[in-house]
Design an enzyme around this catalytic site. Sequence first.
Site, PDB file in Angstrom:
ATOM      1  N   HIS A   1      41.681  43.634  13.566  1.00 19.30           N
ATOM      2  CA  HIS A   1      43.275  44.112  12.456  1.00 19.30           C
ATOM      3  C   HIS A   1      43.362  42.580  11.601  1.00 19.30           C
ATOM      4  O   HIS A   1      42.848  41.782  11.851  1.00 19.30           O
ATOM      5  CB  HIS A   1      44.488  43.587  13.591  1.00 19.30           C
ATOM      6  CG  HIS A   1      45.373  43.777  12.786  1.00 19.30           C
ATOM      7  ND1 HIS A   1      46.117  44.804  11.914  1.00 19.30           N
ATOM      8  CD2 HIS A   1      46.733  42.694  12.870  1.00 19.30           C
ATOM      9  CE1 HIS A   1      47.074  44.048  11.349  1.00 19.30           C
ATOM     10  NE2 HIS A   1      47.501  42.846  11.842  1.00 19.30           N
TER      11      HIS A   1
ATOM     12  N   HIS B   1      44.668  41.407   7.363  1.00 19.60           N
ATOM     13  CA  HIS B   1      45.844  41.280   6.271  1.00 19.60           C
ATOM     14  C   HIS B   1      44.781  41.721   5.020  1.00 19.60           C
ATOM     15  O   HIS B   1      45.659  41.045   4.348  1.00 19.60           O
ATOM     16  CB  HIS B   1      46.755  40.635   6.198  1.00 19.60           C
ATOM     17  CG  HIS B   1      47.425  40.354   7.663  1.00 19.60           C
ATOM     18  ND1 HIS B   1      48.374  39.464   7.892  1.00 19.60           N
ATOM     19  CD2 HIS B   1      47.663  41.673   8.617  1.00 19.60           C
ATOM     20  CE1 HIS B   1      48.589  39.936   9.254  1.00 19.60           C
ATOM     21  NE2 HIS B   1      48.546  41.101   9.654  1.00 19.60           N
TER      22      HIS B   1
ATOM     23  N   GLU C   1      30.883  55.449  -2.850  1.00 23.36           N
ATOM     24  CA  GLU C   1      30.245  55.216  -0.922  1.00 23.36           C
ATOM     25  C   GLU C   1      31.670  55.575   0.006  1.00 23.36           C
ATOM     26  O   GLU C   1      31.284  55.925   0.921  1.00 23.36           O
ATOM     27  CB  GLU C   1      30.202  54.170  -1.300  1.00 23.36           C
ATOM     28  CG  GLU C   1      28.580  53.917  -1.639  1.00 23.36           C
ATOM     29  CD  GLU C   1      27.319  54.274  -0.866  1.00 23.36           C
ATOM     30  OE1 GLU C   1      26.860  54.399  -0.314  1.00 23.36           O
ATOM     31  OE2 GLU C   1      26.608  55.502  -1.508  1.00 23.36           O
TER      32      GLU C   1
ATOM     33  N   HIS D   1      51.814  45.825   6.403  1.00 27.74           N
ATOM     34  CA  HIS D   1      51.267  44.442   6.746  1.00 27.74           C
ATOM     35  C   HIS D   1      49.962  44.713   6.925  1.00 27.74           C
ATOM     36  O   HIS D   1      49.197  43.685   6.791  1.00 27.74           O
ATOM     37  CB  HIS D   1      51.435  45.348   8.072  1.00 27.74           C
ATOM     38  CG  HIS D   1      51.270  44.901   9.658  1.00 27.74           C
ATOM     39  ND1 HIS D   1      52.079  44.506  10.686  1.00 27.74           N
ATOM     40  CD2 HIS D   1      50.377  43.954   9.791  1.00 27.74           C
ATOM     41  CE1 HIS D   1      51.708  43.773  10.775  1.00 27.74           C
ATOM     42  NE2 HIS D   1      50.563  42.988  10.684  1.00 27.74           N
TER      43      HIS D   1
END
Length: 274
Positions: A140, A142, A170, A211
Amino acid sequence: MKILDMPCVKGFIQLAQDGVDKGWHEMNGGNLSYRLTGMEKANVKKEVKKPQKEWIDICESVPKLAGEFFIVTRTTGYMRNVMRTPESAFGIVEIDSTGTKFRIWWGLVDGGRPTSEFPSHLKNHEVKFLQDPNNRVIYHAHPVNLIAMTFIVPLKAKDFTLALWQIMTECPVIFPKGIGVVPWMVPGKGEIASATSKLMEEYDIVVWAHHGLFCAGTTFDRAFGLMDTVEKSADIFMKVAATQKKRLSTITKKDIAKIAKEFNLVNLRKQFLR
Ligand code: 13P
Ligand code: ZN
């Protein structure tokens, strides 16, 4: 083998540093987890000998991951410290036999706890593990352009996927299944963890509106590569959006269909081209 000499630990540290170098991890932003193989787990048990006594609530139920070991970053920890102070910046934990608790084997010193997104990571791991036991990494981050995109592209899988497929040739080759989108939600456990893992049944990449992004991969290279490709395409998208009212040309849906045929992309989500 010493914990810090294990190739999976080295790969974990390298990905964290690569993400930092890309500028995707302001403050404590972003987190990473990796599910160990049986041999890696055996090595941890041999090296560390005894886990911490306390079993801690996951706040989610992941019964299919019972007994699995994970490397996971520390909540409120900085990704830039993963390479500098590994024993405090991340840890190795074991999931209990019910899939509702974990205990620490290594790292997370001085009372550290896994990322606040651990419930989401584990629910994603459970889905990916059931699809293919070779899936081991959830990442994860940002990334700035991807987050910017979530303010101007409709928060729907089709719109988001097409926006990226049509901006860099691509993209359909690298993520033929497309990208899932979770609307803005409070991060952490509960609703967002369930919504993300549900989308992980269909996608390897899931956007969290305003987020960041979650990527699932068999290897650190694959998870990082997906993040990198999406963010690079988002960068091109935002540059084009910022400078041109109307594009003079683009990659058309027909072009994408041609790529799919040429590259034999059997799992390309064709309904997005209609
Ligand atoms: P953690 O510090 O708990 O990992 O949280 C960072 C983050 O990115 C939350 O979404
Ligand atoms: Zn985040």
